[in-house]
Design a protein around this motif. Structure first.
Motif, PDB file in Angstrom:
ATOM      1  N   VAL A   1       0.855  -1.190   0.000  1.00 35.86           N
ATOM      2  CA  VAL A   1       0.000   0.000   0.000  1.00 35.86           C
ATOM      3  C   VAL A   1       0.888   1.235   0.000  1.00 35.86           C
ATOM      4  O   VAL A   1       1.902   1.287   0.687  1.00 35.86           O
ATOM      5  CB  VAL A   1      -0.972  -0.006   1.194  1.00 35.86           C
TER       6      VAL A   1
ATOM      7  N   THR B   1       0.104  -3.006   8.489  1.00 33.28           N
ATOM      8  CA  THR B   1       0.811  -1.836   8.989  1.00 33.28           C
ATOM      9  C   THR B   1      -0.147  -0.995   9.829  1.00 33.28           C
ATOM     10  O   THR B   1      -1.343  -1.244   9.853  1.00 33.28           O
ATOM     11  CB  THR B   1       1.382  -0.998   7.825  1.00 33.28           C
TER      12      THR B   1
ATOM     13  N   LYS C   1       4.639  12.275  15.566  1.00 35.04           N
ATOM     14  CA  LYS C   1       4.150  10.947  15.915  1.00 35.04           C
ATOM     15  C   LYS C   1       4.048  10.803  17.442  1.00 35.04           C
ATOM     16  O   LYS C   1       3.073  10.230  17.947  1.00 35.04           O
ATOM     17  CB  LYS C   1       5.055   9.855  15.341  1.00 35.04           C
TER      18      LYS C   1
ATOM     19  N   GLN D   1      10.099  14.537   2.110  1.00 33.61           N
ATOM     20  CA  GLN D   1       9.409  15.785   1.783  1.00 33.61           C
ATOM     21  C   GLN D   1       9.787  16.236   0.372  1.00 33.61           C
ATOM     22  O   GLN D   1       8.943  16.747  -0.367  1.00 33.61           O
ATOM     23  CB  GLN D   1       9.736  16.868   2.813  1.00 33.61           C
TER      24      GLN D   1
ATOM     25  N   GLY E   1      -5.930  16.487   8.911  1.00 33.97           N
ATOM     26  CA  GLY E   1      -5.458  17.477   9.872  1.00 33.97           C
ATOM     27  C   GLY E   1      -5.909  18.882   9.555  1.00 33.97           C
ATOM     28  O   GLY E   1      -5.798  19.774  10.383  1.00 33.97           O
TER      29      GLY E   1
ATOM     30  N   ARG F   1       7.803  14.490  -2.146  1.00 31.76           N
ATOM     31  CA  ARG F   1       6.436  15.005  -2.240  1.00 31.76           C
ATOM     32  C   ARG F   1       6.389  16.261  -3.101  1.00 31.76           C
ATOM     33  O   ARG F   1       5.379  16.542  -3.733  1.00 31.76           O
ATOM     34  CB  ARG F   1       5.909  15.395  -0.848  1.00 31.76           C
TER      35      ARG F   1
ATOM     36  N   PHE G   1      -3.954  12.054   4.646  1.00 33.36           N
ATOM     37  CA  PHE G   1      -3.679  12.306   6.062  1.00 33.36           C
ATOM     38  C   PHE G   1      -3.599  13.803   6.339  1.00 33.36           C
ATOM     39  O   PHE G   1      -4.054  14.292   7.356  1.00 33.36           O
ATOM     40  CB  PHE G   1      -2.362  11.626   6.459  1.00 33.36           C
ATOM     41  N   SER G   2      -2.996  14.505   5.396  1.00 32.31           N
ATOM     42  CA  SER G   2      -2.829  15.936   5.565  1.00 32.31           C
ATOM     43  C   SER G   2      -4.195  16.619   5.670  1.00 32.31           C
ATOM     44  O   SER G   2      -4.401  17.512   6.485  1.00 32.31           O
ATOM     45  CB  SER G   2      -2.052  16.474   4.374  1.00 32.31           C
TER      46      SER G   2
ATOM     47  N   VAL H   1      -4.561  11.223  14.620  1.00 30.52           N
ATOM     48  CA  VAL H   1      -4.996  10.322  13.561  1.00 30.52           C
ATOM     49  C   VAL H   1      -4.357   8.951  13.768  1.00 30.52           C
ATOM     50  O   VAL H   1      -3.171   8.865  14.110  1.00 30.52           O
ATOM     51  CB  VAL H   1      -4.579  10.892  12.182  1.00 30.52           C
TER      52      VAL H   1
ATOM     53  N   TYR I   1      -0.208  10.757   1.056  1.00 30.63           N
ATOM     54  CA  TYR I   1       0.146  11.807   2.013  1.00 30.63           C
ATOM     55  C   TYR I   1      -1.021  12.771   2.221  1.00 30.63           C
ATOM     56  O   TYR I   1      -1.382  13.135   3.331  1.00 30.63           O
ATOM     57  CB  TYR I   1       1.352  12.574   1.486  1.00 30.63           C
TER      58      TYR I   1
ATOM     59  N   TYR J   1      -1.524   0.912  13.426  1.00 33.53           N
ATOM     60  CA  TYR J   1      -1.692   0.677  14.857  1.00 33.53           C
ATOM     61  C   TYR J   1      -2.479  -0.610  15.008  1.00 33.53           C
ATOM     62  O   TYR J   1      -3.689  -0.634  14.790  1.00 33.53           O
ATOM     63  CB  TYR J   1      -2.442   1.851  15.492  1.00 33.53           C
TER      64      TYR J   1
ATOM     65  N   ARG K   1       4.481  21.178   6.801  1.00 35.79           N
ATOM     66  CA  ARG K   1       3.298  21.394   7.626  1.00 35.79           C
ATOM     67  C   ARG K   1       3.252  20.435   8.805  1.00 35.79           C
ATOM     68  O   ARG K   1       3.531  19.250   8.664  1.00 35.79           O
ATOM     69  CB  ARG K   1       2.039  21.197   6.778  1.00 35.79           C
TER      70      ARG K   1
ATOM     71  N   TYR L   1      -4.419   4.724  12.092  1.00 38.33           N
ATOM     72  CA  TYR L   1      -4.878   3.904  10.975  1.00 38.33           C
ATOM     73  C   TYR L   1      -4.409   2.481  11.196  1.00 38.33           C
ATOM     74  O   TYR L   1      -3.536   2.216  12.032  1.00 38.33           O
ATOM     75  CB  TYR L   1      -4.358   4.463   9.641  1.00 38.33           C
TER      76      TYR L   1
ATOM     77  N   ASP M   1       1.177  18.456  10.379  1.00 35.35           N
ATOM     78  CA  ASP M   1      -0.132  17.813  10.333  1.00 35.35           C
ATOM     79  C   ASP M   1       0.053  16.304  10.232  1.00 35.35           C
ATOM     80  O   ASP M   1       1.191  15.821  10.104  1.00 35.35           O
ATOM     81  CB  ASP M   1      -0.989  18.407   9.198  1.00 35.35           C
ATOM     82  N   PRO M   2      -1.009  15.539  10.305  1.00 41.95           N
ATOM     83  CA  PRO M   2      -0.852  14.074  10.355  1.00 41.95           C
ATOM     84  C   PRO M   2      -0.232  13.494   9.091  1.00 41.95           C
ATOM     85  O   PRO M   2       0.158  12.324   9.087  1.00 41.95           O
ATOM     86  CB  PRO M   2      -2.292  13.577  10.532  1.00 41.95           C
ATOM     87  N   GLY M   3      -0.122  14.310   8.023  1.00 38.65           N
ATOM     88  CA  GLY M   3       0.564  13.827   6.829  1.00 38.65           C
ATOM     89  C   GLY M   3       1.984  13.363   7.150  1.00 38.65           C
ATOM     90  O   GLY M   3       2.511  12.433   6.529  1.00 38.65           O
ATOM     91  N   LEU M   4       2.601  14.018   8.159  1.00 35.19           N
ATOM     92  CA  LEU M   4       3.965  13.647   8.555  1.00 35.19           C
ATOM     93  C   LEU M   4       4.053  12.186   9.001  1.00 35.19           C
ATOM     94  O   LEU M   4       5.123  11.593   8.988  1.00 35.19           O
ATOM     95  CB  LEU M   4       4.441  14.566   9.690  1.00 35.19           C
ATOM     96  N   LEU M   5       2.895  11.629   9.405  1.00 30.23           N
ATOM     97  CA  LEU M   5       2.906  10.247   9.889  1.00 30.23           C
ATOM     98  C   LEU M   5       3.066   9.255   8.747  1.00 30.23           C
ATOM     99  O   LEU M   5       3.489   8.120   8.948  1.00 30.23           O
ATOM    100  CB  LEU M   5       1.589   9.939  10.626  1.00 30.23           C
ATOM    101  N   VAL M   6       2.704   9.711   7.522  1.00 29.00           N
ATOM    102  CA  VAL M   6       2.603   8.773   6.412  1.00 29.00           C
ATOM    103  C   VAL M   6       3.939   8.085   6.131  1.00 29.00           C
ATOM    104  O   VAL M   6       4.008   6.865   6.031  1.00 29.00           O
ATOM    105  CB  VAL M   6       2.078   9.504   5.154  1.00 29.00           C
TER     106      VAL M   6
ATOM    107  N   LYS N   1       5.444   2.145   4.048  1.00 23.23           N
ATOM    108  CA  LYS N   1       5.798   3.310   3.256  1.00 23.23           C
ATOM    109  C   LYS N   1       7.297   3.557   3.350  1.00 23.23           C
ATOM    110  O   LYS N   1       7.974   3.846   2.351  1.00 23.23           O
ATOM    111  CB  LYS N   1       5.021   4.516   3.801  1.00 23.23           C
TER     112      LYS N   1
ATOM    113  N   ASP O   1       5.156   5.276   8.279  1.00 21.25           N
ATOM    114  CA  ASP O   1       4.510   3.971   8.160  1.00 21.25           C
ATOM    115  C   ASP O   1       5.548   2.941   7.730  1.00 21.25           C
ATOM    116  O   ASP O   1       6.399   3.200   6.879  1.00 21.25           O
ATOM    117  CB  ASP O   1       3.388   4.063   7.129  1.00 21.25           C
TER     118      ASP O   1
ATOM    119  N   LEU P   1       0.621   4.711   1.088  1.00 24.01           N
ATOM    120  CA  LEU P   1      -0.262   5.622   1.843  1.00 24.01           C
ATOM    121  C   LEU P   1      -0.256   7.008   1.203  1.00 24.01           C
ATOM    122  O   LEU P   1       0.816   7.582   0.988  1.00 24.01           O
ATOM    123  CB  LEU P   1       0.227   5.750   3.290  1.00 24.01           C
TER     124      LEU P   1
END
Lengths: 458, 350
Positions: A67, A97, B106, B195, A78, B198, A74-75, A85, A71, A99, B322, A87, B324-329, B335, B332, A69
């Protein structure tokens, strides 16, 4: 304990306020519920979109499920609120993958659309979206479940903000309703207040029918009130008629008794018998007088209800009266001095009533004056009023108030042997009132009484 | 209830065992220094940081001038070790300072940070904070270093396109003399690379070009700066400008380039971990960092650029990452594996 009736206005205001409060609460709860649902729907929409976006990045292959994910998914989660968040992506029975302790949905069939549910996770309430996809791994289908969860602080913040606004709205609504209900209560009670004032303003003798513009709801009350007034009038009139009849029927036989007693006295040889008969005659005279005054009083009351107003010349009236009383006064060596202004003095009024009043005053003066004294009978005009003054050197008021003496059947404590009914001054007072005038009685300097009857000039 | 081993006791025993194990598998500390309380006070605030003591030490001393009764234990570790210390080992610190925004994010997202609010934190702009947990106190541009001496008459690249062209046309000059972070080992390097990936596709082309030039991989900015000063490197990609600036000041041989297509801006952030034993002191230190005295010390003594929205507006090519939770991606597991696979296939070809 007698229950006191609450004011209509208070009752009306309280009821309207209670309704307004209820409506305000309903408004508050409705807005809150709707806002809560809207906030939840918004969060669900974003969560569902994120879940679907991830599920679209699922890929099978010979090595297993992979997968990528996204970006932005998720962004964007927020961007609505700074919420935490979580997943989880499960392939078959194993967590691929994310939690791995994030709670799975209870329903099995989540293939087509995401399902949403709320759970406690890591010390906070989270909203979870779950969707399932089938992916081919080594040409065998594997069920992959994608879960995306978000805490609900943002949603709570929105709901709280809306709740505060809703509360303010409810309070404002209530305040406005309170103001309006006060005004409404006042305005709807105005006719009642006006009617009450109109009835209250009436004089004690005013028995006219109530003819006031009133709302439909008050008409039964008005007609009941008028019926009551009619019955009262009829009752009063019957009473007066009865008294007049009774007095008339008593006077005639009394005259006969008196005539017979006088004859008997003249014919009686015994001085003792004559004395007895004289006492009898005096008693008969007193009864006859009382009956006469009762008749006069009944007339006054009856006539003052429907006053016939005509111009009456007081000077003429007084001259006639003096002529009438002159013989009686001379018999006791009492001088009557008439003091009139030049020309006519005219008042508007009921001639028989005015005559009865003046007659009573003069009669009282003559009766209570000792021999060889002077009675002054005077008429003056000032300030639009004609004032008739009767001043004697009689017994005075002996400390009793005028109010007391003007009551029916009350005689002065110093009346002694003088014949009287106790109605004379009552009649004078009532005539004065009926003509819009005043009657005062006062002790005179150097002994005696001074009576003043004041009447408005025409 | 009288059981031989009541549940709480058992739980405590298990936890104690776990903590012992955790302590045994200790995270790797690079440097630890105790700043004793100037007036000998009894309290101590413990700070875990990715920033060298030489950089933030003056700020700690400024803090102690304001709060002389408090000792500061300042521990430095790499960003991944910092994360592991809190997330995996549950170690107790009162403040965690890191340049790895993704790992800090995180920690906060997973509930390992403690909320802190004050008048100072309320003044932090929304883009420089996350919830009441994560606050940025410095913004640092990620730059390119080039040795002017080695470049000679060649023009300085202004964009990644220029850079790709430059590398392709001068392979002899750059072979074996291009350096960048190893994203597999460096948290900051991984963050910058992900980053970058992206921001634009040119990143992967650049990676392939660099891969063809036998690049050197580093785990620390300072080593790269050292090597470019000595001439071992001609070009270093994705360097923290805040570190390079002071060290290269007055050195005309090395150019610091902010690429005009985009330049990433990193936010150096602080959180108070949930494991803190003295969160009030952690909060006090954080408030100091965000206050006027702390800002002055960060800018003048540590040489780090302060949070400044005007600077971002004045330089439109700056792209702040930013919070925001995008940083978590990219954290993973899958990922990360996929990204590093791709990175390796692009750069480790020979």
């Amino acid at each position: 304990m007698k229950r006191t009736a609450v004011s209509l206005q208070l009752r009306l205001v309280f009821q309207l306020l209670a309704i307004a409060a209820l409506l305000a609460v309903v408004l508050y709860l409705t807005v809150r519920t709707v806002a809560d649902q809207a906030a939840e729907a918004t969060q669900d929409g974003v969560l569902g979109a994120a879940t679907l976006a991830i599920s679209e990045r699922l890929q099978g292959g010979d090595d297993g499920v992979s997968v990528d994910l996204p970006y932005e998914a998720f962004s964007i989660l927020g961007s609505i609120s700074a919420d935490r968040v979580f997943y989880r992506i499960d392939a078959g029975a194993a967590t691929l993958t994310g939690y791995d302790d994030l709670p799975l949905p209870e329903v099995a069939d989540i293939a087509l659309r995401p399902v949403f549910y709320t759970r406690d996770y890591r010390g906070a309430e989270v909203r979870i979206a779950a969707v399932s996809r089938t992916v081919l791994v080594a040409r065998r289908p594997v069920a992959v479940t994608v879960l995306v969860a978000q805490t609900r602080q943002g949603k709570e913040a929105i709901a709280q903000g809306v709740a505060q606004r809703a509360a303010a709205l409810g309070l404002g609504f209530f305040a406005l309703a309170a103001l309006l209900s006060l005004l409404a209560a006042k305005s709807s009670l105005r006719p009642i207040n006006r009617l009450a004032e109109a009835v209250e303003r009436r004089g004690p003798q005013d028995l006219r029918f109530v003819d006031h513009p009133t709302p439909v709801e008050l008409r039964p009350l008005i007609s009941a009130l008028n019926g009551f007034i009619a019955r009262l009038r009829a009752g009063l009139s019957r009473t007066e008629t009865f008294i007049a009849e009774a007095a008339h029927h008593i006077r005639t036989p009394l005259a006969v008794v008196r005539a017979r007693a006088e004859i008997a006295m003249r014919q009686s040889p015994s001085e003792e018998a004559r004395e007895e008969i004289r006492a009898l005659i005096r008693a008969v005279e007193e009864s006859s007088r009382t009956a006469g005054q009762l008749l006069a009083h009944a007339t006054v009351v009856n006539r003052s209800d429907q006053l016939i107003e005509e111009p009456v010349d007081l000077t003429r009236l007084m001259r006639d009266l003096v002529a009438t009383f002159q013989p009686t006064a001379e018999l006791r060596d009492i001088a009557l001095r008439l003091d009139l202004p030049e020309g006519e003095v005219t008042v508007r009024g009921d001639r028989p009533l005015l005559e009865a009043a003046l007659r009573n005053l003069l009669d009282n003066a003559v009766k209570y004056s000792p021999e060889e004294t002077l009675i002054e009978f005077q008429l003056t005009c000032a300030d639009g009023h004609a004032e008739v003054i009767v001043a004697d050197r009689g017994r005075g008021l002996s400390g009793q108030g005028q109010a007391q003496l003007a009551k029916r059947f009350v005689r002065g404590t110093n009346a002694g042997d003088v014949i009287g009914s106790g109605l004379g001054l009552t009649i004078v007072d009532e005539v004065a009132t009926a003509h819009g005038g005043t009657f005062t009685l006062a002790d005179r300097e150097g002994g005696g009484t001074c009576a003043r009857l004041s009447l408005p000039l025409s | 209830m009288r059981a031989a081993f009541p549940a709480p006791v058992l739980t405590l025993a298990v936890m104690a065992l776990f903590l012992w194990c955790a302590a045994a598998a200790a995270f790797e500390v690079e440097e630890e220094r105790l700043f004793p309380a100037p007036d000998g006070g009894g309290r101590e605030v413990s700070i875990l940081s990715t920033t060298d003591t030489s950089v933030l030490g003056p700020v700690v001393e400024a803090y102690q001038r304001r709060h002389p009764g408090i000792a500061v234990r300042y521990t430095v570790a790499s960003s991944q070790e910092v994360f592991a210390a809190i997330a995996d080992e549950g170690r107790s610190f009162d403040l965690v300072i890191s340049s790895a925004m993704d790992l800090q994010m995180k920690l906060a997202n997973d509930g390992l940070a403690r909320a802190h609010r004050s008048a100072r934190t309320d003044a932090v702009p929304p883009w420089a904070r996350w919830q009441d947990n994560l606050y940025a106190f410095a913004q640092e541009n990620v730059v390119l270093l080039i040795s002017r001496k080695a470049l000679g008459p060649l023009p300085l690249p202004q964009t990644r396109r220029d850079l790709i062209e430059l590398l392709r046309e001068n392979t002899a000059l750059f072979r074996g003399r291009v350096g960048t972070y190893d994203p597999a080992l460096s948290g900051a390097g991984y963050l910058f690379a992900t980053q970058d990936s992206r921001q634009s596709d040119s990143f992967w082309r650049l990676a392939e070009v660099m891969g063809s030039l036998a690049p050197r991989f580093y785990t620390a900015t300072n080593e790269m700066i050292d090597d470019i000063k000595t001439g071992k490197l001609v070009l270093a990609y994705n360097i923290l400008g805040s570190y390079a600036g002071p060290r290269l000041a007055g050195d005309p041989d090395v150019a610091i380039v902010e690429l005009q297509d985009y330049t990433l801006t990193l936010l150096r952030t602080a959180i108070i971990p949930a494991t803190s034993k003295a969160p009030d002191l952690g909060g006090e230190f954080l408030d100091f960092l965000l206050g006027p005295e702390g800002k002055a010390a960060i800018r003048d003594e540590a040489g780090l650029p302060l949070i400044d929205a005007a600077a971002l507006a004045a330089h439109p090519y700056l792209r702040p990452m930013r919070l925001d939770p995008g940083l978590l991606v990219f954290l993973d597991r899958l990922k990360r594996r996929d990204f590093l696979d791709e990175w390796n296939s692009a750069l480790m070809r020979n």
